[in-house]
Motif scaffolding. Structure first.
Motif, PDB file in Angstrom:
ATOM      1  N   ASN A 164     -34.886 -46.522  16.384  1.00  0.00           N
ATOM      2  CA  ASN A 164     -36.192 -46.992  15.907  1.00  0.00           C
ATOM      3  C   ASN A 164     -36.952 -47.802  16.956  1.00  0.00           C
ATOM      4  O   ASN A 164     -37.751 -48.675  16.612  1.00  0.00           O
ATOM      5  N   GLN A 165     -36.709 -47.512  18.229  1.00  0.00           N
ATOM      6  CA  GLN A 165     -37.476 -48.153  19.303  1.00  0.00           C
ATOM      7  C   GLN A 165     -38.070 -47.080  20.199  1.00  0.00           C
ATOM      8  O   GLN A 165     -37.485 -46.017  20.398  1.00  0.00           O
ATOM      9  N   SER A 166     -39.239 -47.393  20.742  1.00  0.00           N
ATOM     10  CA  SER A 166     -39.923 -46.454  21.630  1.00  0.00           C
ATOM     11  C   SER A 166     -39.326 -46.526  23.029  1.00  0.00           C
ATOM     12  O   SER A 166     -39.022 -47.609  23.530  1.00  0.00           O
ATOM     13  N   SER A 167     -39.170 -45.373  23.638  1.00  0.00           N
ATOM     14  CA  SER A 167     -38.686 -45.321  25.016  1.00  0.00           C
ATOM     15  C   SER A 167     -39.746 -45.875  25.961  1.00  0.00           C
ATOM     16  O   SER A 167     -40.938 -45.926  25.644  1.00  0.00           O
ATOM     17  N   SER A 168     -39.286 -46.303  27.127  1.00  0.00           N
ATOM     18  CA  SER A 168     -40.212 -46.786  28.144  1.00  0.00           C
ATOM     19  C   SER A 168     -41.190 -45.677  28.526  1.00  0.00           C
ATOM     20  O   SER A 168     -40.837 -44.499  28.549  1.00  0.00           O
ATOM     21  N   ALA A 169     -42.408 -46.073  28.838  1.00  0.00           N
ATOM     22  CA  ALA A 169     -43.433 -45.104  29.229  1.00  0.00           C
ATOM     23  C   ALA A 169     -44.241 -45.640  30.401  1.00  0.00           C
ATOM     24  O   ALA A 169     -44.469 -46.849  30.514  1.00  0.00           O
ATOM     25  N   TYR A 170     -44.643 -44.724  31.259  1.00  0.00           N
ATOM     26  CA  TYR A 170     -45.449 -45.062  32.439  1.00  0.00           C
ATOM     27  C   TYR A 170     -46.606 -44.075  32.508  1.00  0.00           C
ATOM     28  O   TYR A 170     -46.403 -42.864  32.554  1.00  0.00           O
ATOM     29  N   ILE A 171     -47.822 -44.605  32.470  1.00  0.00           N
ATOM     30  CA  ILE A 171     -49.015 -43.767  32.523  1.00  0.00           C
ATOM     31  C   ILE A 171     -49.752 -44.053  33.830  1.00  0.00           C
ATOM     32  O   ILE A 171     -50.061 -45.212  34.138  1.00  0.00           O
ATOM     33  N   SER A 172     -50.001 -43.011  34.604  1.00  0.00           N
ATOM     34  CA  SER A 172     -50.702 -43.182  35.883  1.00  0.00           C
ATOM     35  C   SER A 172     -51.908 -42.252  35.947  1.00  0.00           C
ATOM     36  O   SER A 172     -51.886 -41.136  35.431  1.00  0.00           O
ATOM     37  N   ILE A 173     -52.948 -42.741  36.580  1.00  0.00           N
ATOM     38  CA  ILE A 173     -54.158 -41.952  36.830  1.00  0.00           C
ATOM     39  C   ILE A 173     -54.327 -41.826  38.340  1.00  0.00           C
ATOM     40  O   ILE A 173     -54.392 -42.838  39.053  1.00  0.00           O
ATOM     41  N   LEU A 174     -54.362 -40.591  38.817  1.00  0.00           N
ATOM     42  CA  LEU A 174     -54.572 -40.319  40.236  1.00  0.00           C
ATOM     43  C   LEU A 174     -56.022 -39.897  40.454  1.00  0.00           C
ATOM     44  O   LEU A 174     -56.637 -39.283  39.588  1.00  0.00           O
ATOM     45  N   ASP A 175     -56.556 -40.261  41.610  1.00  0.00           N
ATOM     46  CA  ASP A 175     -57.921 -39.838  41.908  1.00  0.00           C
ATOM     47  C   ASP A 175     -57.918 -38.378  42.363  1.00  0.00           C
ATOM     48  O   ASP A 175     -56.886 -37.703  42.359  1.00  0.00           O
ATOM     49  N   ASP A 176     -59.077 -37.877  42.769  1.00  0.00           N
ATOM     50  CA  ASP A 176     -59.190 -36.464  43.132  1.00  0.00           C
ATOM     51  C   ASP A 176     -58.466 -36.120  44.426  1.00  0.00           C
ATOM     52  O   ASP A 176     -58.316 -34.948  44.771  1.00  0.00           O
ATOM     53  N   HIS A 177     -57.992 -37.155  45.165  1.00  0.00           N
ATOM     54  CA  HIS A 177     -57.211 -36.932  46.386  1.00  0.00           C
ATOM     55  C   HIS A 177     -55.710 -37.031  46.126  1.00  0.00           C
ATOM     56  O   HIS A 177     -54.913 -36.893  47.048  1.00  0.00           O
ATOM     57  N   GLY A 178     -55.322 -37.318  44.870  1.00  0.00           N
ATOM     58  CA  GLY A 178     -53.913 -37.438  44.537  1.00  0.00           C
ATOM     59  C   GLY A 178     -53.340 -38.824  44.750  1.00  0.00           C
ATOM     60  O   GLY A 178     -52.136 -39.044  44.591  1.00  0.00           O
ATOM     61  N   GLU A 179     -54.196 -39.791  45.095  1.00  0.00           N
ATOM     62  CA  GLU A 179     -53.733 -41.157  45.309  1.00  0.00           C
ATOM     63  C   GLU A 179     -53.823 -41.959  44.006  1.00  0.00           C
ATOM     64  O   GLU A 179     -54.679 -41.695  43.155  1.00  0.00           O
ATOM     65  N   MET A 180     -52.945 -42.955  43.878  1.00  0.00           N
ATOM     66  CA  MET A 180     -52.932 -43.786  42.678  1.00  0.00           C
ATOM     67  C   MET A 180     -54.261 -44.512  42.492  1.00  0.00           C
ATOM     68  O   MET A 180     -54.769 -45.156  43.401  1.00  0.00           O
ATOM     69  N   TYR A 181     -54.838 -44.386  41.294  1.00  0.00           N
ATOM     70  CA  TYR A 181     -56.058 -45.115  40.957  1.00  0.00           C
ATOM     71  C   TYR A 181     -55.714 -46.323  40.083  1.00  0.00           C
ATOM     72  O   TYR A 181     -56.133 -47.443  40.351  1.00  0.00           O
ATOM     73  N   VAL A 182     -54.955 -46.088  39.038  1.00  0.00           N
ATOM     74  CA  VAL A 182     -54.498 -47.181  38.167  1.00  0.00           C
ATOM     75  C   VAL A 182     -53.287 -46.682  37.383  1.00  0.00           C
ATOM     76  O   VAL A 182     -53.106 -45.474  37.209  1.00  0.00           O
TER      77      VAL A 182
END
Length: 365
Positions: free
Chosen positions: A144-162
């Motif tokens: 009854n617990q949620s697993s860890s999650a990681y959400i990433s947004i990459l820009d149009d060059h494939g680099e990390m945005y946030v």
């Protein structure tokens, strides 16, 4: 152990009663060749018996995050406070788990201790990790617990945005839980951990095992580097980027000479080896023996997904230690693994292998 022997050993680990003809079909080699390789593995003590018993005398133990990665890449320059068209991908992730998977795909034997939810993401993490070659039997499954999650947004060059991470389930891991797995931990040749763990667990792991088993750590971020800082002198092998290096050493890292001075601070505190990630500039390596190496491979023209490069790099560093590689070969493998990672849309390149690494070294060395 040869590369082909490692491939056969990994197949046998997953299916101990597999027929030699099936191994031959999977690897597209003659059955007679499989028999020779298996005979060699038996002579070397890696397997024994008709139902092949695998001897994992040398393995890595991961202790840390295992989560689901949700990665989106914008197809155009990102516009804040608006919906951006792009592509999404979901896969098993987590820094320590990712390092372990890269290590397993290279042929290393690896086990993982983590906390996972009983939700659909937790099942995905367990199934995908096991399929990749990670022993997940030591993990804690929280009902009854949620697993860890990681959400990433990459820009149009494939680099990390946030990016945003939720690792709260890891707070259920305690030293009591770790000690119940002490037998498996003490048998490891090295321990990979990350500072997303509770502070008392970081303290406990580094205190209990730092003097007897080499500890490998990627600080992950400047925030987690702050959490790691009081215990960093107990770490054997450290892989920070320049920002994390500055946090850990309390020293500026504006130039390469600054970075070297910052590494000296940490080496004087007890760290044995430091691999500083310099992005497309390669890496800076320093150790307590006085070695100082700055090296890079020719970068790729197009980055598809940069989010898994550091995990691949560290996985190859751990592989080098398991295989008793010298430092020059280890650095080359690590740099090539990073290039392999950014050349695939997944956080971990499913084609990651020793053969791929060696091909990249030849082409870009």
């Amino acid at each position: 152990m040869t590369n082909r022997e490692r491939e056969i050993l990994e197949i046998i680990k997953q299916q101990p009663d597999i027929e030699q003809s099936e191994i031959a079909a999977r690897l597209n080699i003659a059955r007679a060749s499989v028999a020779v390789h298996i005979s060699n593995l038996q002579k070397k003590g890696h397997i024994g018996g008709r139902i092949y018993l695998v001897n994992d005398a040398e393995y890595a133990m991961g202790i840390g995050a295992a989560n689901v990665d949700i990665c989106g890449r914008s197809s155009q320059p990102v516009i804040q406070h608006d919906s951006n068209p792009g592509r999404m991908n979901i896969s098993a992730g987590g820094v320590t788990r990712n390092i372990c998977e890269n290590l397993a795909r290279l042929g290393g034997s690896v086990r993982l201790i983590s906390a996972i939810g009983s939700d659909i993401y937790g099942r995905m993490i367990r199934e995908d990790s096991t399929a990749a070659g990670i022993d997940m039997s030591q993990c804690m499954v929280m009902e009854n617990q949620s697993s860890s999650a990681y959400i990433s947004i990459l820009d149009d060059h494939g680099e990390m945005y946030v990016a945003l991470s939720d690792m709260s389930i890891l707070q259920n891991m305690s030293m009591e839980f770790i000690r119940r797995r002490e037998g498996a931990i003490k048998g490891a040749k090295l321990i990979i951990f990350d500072p997303a763990l509770p502070v008392d667990v970081i303290d406990g792991i580094t205190m209990l095992y730092g003097g007897s088993i080499p500890l490998f750590c990627d600080p992950v971020s400047s925030a987690y580097a702050t959490r790691l800082k009081p215990f960093v002198g107990r770490v054997h092998t450290l892989k920070p980027n320049l920002m994390e290096l500055g946090v850990l050493s309390s020293h500026k890292t504006d130039t390469l000479d600054d970075a070297k001075a910052a590494c000296d601070v940490l080496l004087n505190q007890g760290v044995q080896r430091i691999f500083v990630s310099l992005g497309q500039g390669g890496c800076l390596y320093m150790d307590r023996s006085g070695n100082v190496i700055a090296r890079s491979l020719r970068p790729v023209d197009k980055v598809i997904n940069a989010s898994g490069a550091g995990d691949a790099f560290m996985g190859a560093v751990a592989y080098g230690y398991l295989m008793d590689m010298d430092i020059d070969q280890t650095i080359n493998y690590a740099l090539a693994a990073g290039i392999a990672a950014i050349s695939d849309p997944n956080t971990i390149n499913p084609r990651m292998s020793v053969e791929m690494i060696e091909k990249i070294i030849i082409e870009r060395g």
